[in-house]
Design an enzyme around this catalytic site. Structure first.
Site, PDB file in Angstrom:
ATOM      1  N   HIS A 119     -17.258  -8.812  37.845  1.00 29.81           N
ATOM      2  CA  HIS A 119     -16.792  -7.483  37.456  1.00 29.81           C
ATOM      3  C   HIS A 119     -15.459  -7.594  36.717  1.00 29.81           C
ATOM      4  CE1 HIS A 119     -19.659  -6.276  40.729  1.00 29.81           C
ATOM      5  NE2 HIS A 119     -19.940  -5.363  39.818  1.00 29.81           N
ATOM      6  N   LYS A 140     -30.501   1.106  44.190  1.00 22.65           N
ATOM      7  CA  LYS A 140     -29.580   1.700  45.164  1.00 22.65           C
ATOM      8  C   LYS A 140     -29.941   3.157  45.468  1.00 22.65           C
ATOM      9  CE  LYS A 140     -27.009  -1.748  46.225  1.00 22.65           C
ATOM     10  NZ  LYS A 140     -27.035  -2.248  47.623  1.00 22.65           N
ATOM     11  N   TYR A 195     -30.246  -1.811  38.668  1.00 23.09           N
ATOM     12  CA  TYR A 195     -29.478  -1.905  39.917  1.00 23.09           C
ATOM     13  C   TYR A 195     -29.277  -0.515  40.517  1.00 23.09           C
ATOM     14  CZ  TYR A 195     -25.477  -2.854  43.007  1.00 23.09           C
ATOM     15  OH  TYR A 195     -24.633  -2.948  44.083  1.00 23.09           O
ATOM     16  N   SER A 212     -23.427   1.991  45.454  1.00 25.44           N
ATOM     17  CA  SER A 212     -22.466   1.755  44.382  1.00 25.44           C
ATOM     18  C   SER A 212     -22.282   3.048  43.600  1.00 25.44           C
ATOM     19  CB  SER A 212     -22.988   0.662  43.447  1.00 25.44           C
ATOM     20  OG  SER A 212     -22.308   0.685  42.214  1.00 25.44           O
ATOM     21  N   SER A 213     -21.110   3.210  43.007  1.00 26.03           N
ATOM     22  CA  SER A 213     -20.850   4.416  42.229  1.00 26.03           C
ATOM     23  C   SER A 213     -21.709   4.496  40.968  1.00 26.03           C
ATOM     24  CB  SER A 213     -19.371   4.487  41.831  1.00 26.03           C
ATOM     25  OG  SER A 213     -18.991   3.340  41.098  1.00 26.03           O
ATOM     26  N   CYS A 214     -22.371   3.388  40.582  1.00 30.17           N
ATOM     27  CA  CYS A 214     -23.210   3.422  39.380  1.00 30.17           C
ATOM     28  C   CYS A 214     -24.509   4.198  39.598  1.00 30.17           C
ATOM     29  CB  CYS A 214     -23.517   2.010  38.898  1.00 30.17           C
ATOM     30  SG  CYS A 214     -24.684   1.114  39.933  1.00 30.17           S
TER      31      CYS A 214
END
Length: 310
Positions: free
Chosen positions: A180, A141, A137, A108-110
């Site tokens: 989201h 990742k 999270y 994920s981009s987070c």
């Protein structure tokens, strides 16, 4: 990937996993290993190791994850770090034990620092503090990415990581408590229209900028990476275009047909100020996203009407 290869899609009932299955089937792959949660608990190490030992998949798409929006990430912090770590470590190590040399890990981009230079390059990983609301999270990742890198380095596996931007589309989660922003806006705009409301309440200031990718595009990118012969590395997957949350809300209202005004709830968090991916690595390989935002939202709204509102 060879036609006839045995392909395990972990998380095949989720939004991303189901899109990967659709993409694989559309280009002729039929030997798919699919297991529901009731058939295989991916957080159970012994069960995952045994499943992979017996089935010996040639390729694995690791799309299984516990996901949610700001509220879910911030309130279920322990669940998010444990469940994501458990699933990915079981599958990545189990794949190695079973002799599966090709795996694609979905992140994920987070994973990138909260105050990253924009657009975000893959090299910015671990260069600054994370956004606190989804830190558990993101850490899970990041561990998956580093596990893939480490197994490639020590064991000669070919495990690749894809980092998609904010995703939306078929099979999305429209629960207002843990979805989201985009699916939440679709639902809220639809329900506001049905009630005849004068305004649509949107969390935060409306100023943060976000990039959105239709889920069938990320599925196409994942299959593209596995077919391309890429053997290692981290790849951002997105459109390379972002908009403000205000502009997003206006686009959703247009698609849904809600004619009211936007009211911003400044008591709710904004999250990261901006999150735009640098997609140069994927573009250099020859892949670009195909679905425009308004078209993707229209497809999503049709899916919502058929499968949620109905």
């Amino acid at each position: 990937m060879e036609n006839g290869a045995k392909i395990f899609v972990a998380g095949h009932k989720g939004m991303v996993g189901s899109a990967i299955v659709r993409r694989l089937q559309s280009v002729g792959y039929s030997n798919l290993l699919l297991r529901s949660r009731s058939e295989l608990d991916l957080a159970n190490q012994a069960d995952v190791f045994e499943f992979l030992r017996v089935e010996k998949p040639d390729y694995i798409f690791l799309a299984a994850a516990k996901v949610g929006g700001i509220h879910a990430n911030n309130t279920a912090r322990g669940e998010f770090i444990y469940q994501n770590l458990a699933m990915e470590t079981n599958i990545i190590h189990g794949a190695y034990l079973a002799g599966t040399s090709r795996l694609l890990f979905l992140g994920s981009s987070c994973i990138y620092p909260r105050d990253c230079p924009q657009p975000i390059k893959e090299d910015y990983l671990l260069t600054g503090p994370l956004e606190i609301t989804n830190e558990p999270y993101a850490i899970a990742k990041i561990a998956g990415i580093k596990m893939c890198e480490s197994y490639n380095a020590q064991f000669g596996t070919k495990y690749v990581s894809a980092m998609p931007t904010n995703l939306y589309g078929l099979n999305d989660n429209y629960d207002l408590n843990n979805s989201h922003v985009l699916p939440a806006l679709i639902r809220k705009a639809h329900e506001a229209k049905e009630r005849g409301d004068k305004e649509l309440v949107v969390w935060g200031s409306g100023n943060p900028m976000r990039e959105f990718l239709y889920v069938d595009d990320v599925a196409d990118a994942c299959v593209f990476l596995m077919e391309s012969g890429v053997e290692t590395g981290l790849f951002n997957v997105g459109t390379g275009i972002d908009i403000t949350i205000r502009e997003l809300a206006e686009t959703v209202m247009k698609v849904v047909g809600f004619k009211g005004e936007i009211a911003f709830d400044a008591s709710k968090p904004d999250g990261t100020p901006r999150k735009l991916m640098d997609v140069g690595r994927m573009r250099d390989l020859g892949w670009v996203a195909q679905t425009g935002l308004e078209d993707g939202i229209a497809r999503s709204y049709r899916d919502f009407l058929q499968n949620v509102a109905a």
